[in-house]
Scaffold this active site. Sequence first.
Site, short mmCIF file in Angstrom:
data_model
loop_
_atom_site.label_atom_id
_atom_site.label_comp_id
_atom_site.label_asym_id
_atom_site.label_seq_id
_atom_site.Cartn_x
_atom_site.Cartn_y
_atom_site.Cartn_z
N ARG A 86 0.84 -1.19 0.00
CA ARG A 86 0.00 0.00 0.00
C ARG A 86 0.88 1.24 0.00
O ARG A 86 1.70 1.42 0.90
CB ARG A 86 -0.92 -0.03 1.23
CG ARG A 86 -1.92 1.09 1.25
CD ARG A 86 -2.97 0.88 2.29
NE ARG A 86 -2.41 0.89 3.63
CZ ARG A 86 -3.13 0.85 4.73
NH1 ARG A 86 -4.44 0.76 4.65
NH2 ARG A 86 -2.55 0.86 5.91
N THR A 90 -1.02 7.56 -1.04
CA THR A 90 -2.33 7.44 -1.70
C THR A 90 -3.20 6.33 -1.11
O THR A 90 -4.40 6.29 -1.39
CB THR A 90 -2.13 7.14 -3.20
OG1 THR A 90 -1.55 5.84 -3.34
CG2 THR A 90 -1.26 8.19 -3.86
N ASP A 182 0.21 -3.47 12.50
CA ASP A 182 0.57 -4.06 11.21
C ASP A 182 0.80 -5.56 11.40
O ASP A 182 1.77 -5.97 12.04
CB ASP A 182 1.84 -3.39 10.67
CG ASP A 182 2.20 -3.85 9.28
OD1 ASP A 182 2.45 -5.07 9.09
OD2 ASP A 182 2.22 -3.01 8.36
N ASP A 185 4.27 -6.95 10.20
CA ASP A 185 5.36 -6.60 11.11
C ASP A 185 5.30 -7.40 12.40
O ASP A 185 6.31 -7.88 12.90
CB ASP A 185 5.33 -5.11 11.43
CG ASP A 185 5.86 -4.25 10.29
OD1 ASP A 185 6.58 -4.78 9.42
OD2 ASP A 185 5.56 -3.05 10.26
#
Length: 191
Positions: A86, A90, A182, A185
Amino acid sequence: MRQKDTSTASFRRLLREISLLLAYEVTRELDIGMQRIETPLCEMDAPLLEGKKLALISILRAGNGLLDGILELIPAARVGFIGLYRDPETLQPVQYYSKVPRALDARMTIVVDPMLATGNSSAAAIDVLKQEGARNIRFLCLLAAPEGVARMREAHPDVPIVTAALDERLDDHGYIVPGLGDAGDRMFGTK
């Protein structure tokens, strides 16, 4: 899993356990046929799965954390990968890799990614799979945000979503709240 101090090893173990449970849900409606067999006592019509082996498609890299648990239930499944990240500005997906099984038009295809946040990456992955011929697609995730569910419904209303939890919302950075951070992660110990 949501606790910020959960260890990487515990996070992986819990993700595997939950993915096994979710696998039962996503495969609940598999096509079943009957085959005449002989048991040690008599003949009978036994149920068996019909059609080609299922295809599991991991959205890299976090989707890989769901694969082990699902493969425990469906060890003969074919596995493919779609690499997306991602763009932080944006929030749009950028594809960098794709390798999927053949004959997707004849397979139930289960796309896996722990988080359905904006829905942009999952919608893009399903676009790729439909271009490859997939028609019977399911999306499996650990957590979803209402915005991601709405985006998926808009882009792919024919794709059912199976999730363990629907959280409150997205924050300004496109993360699920309350979420768990995340997933990639936390699973790989990279943050």
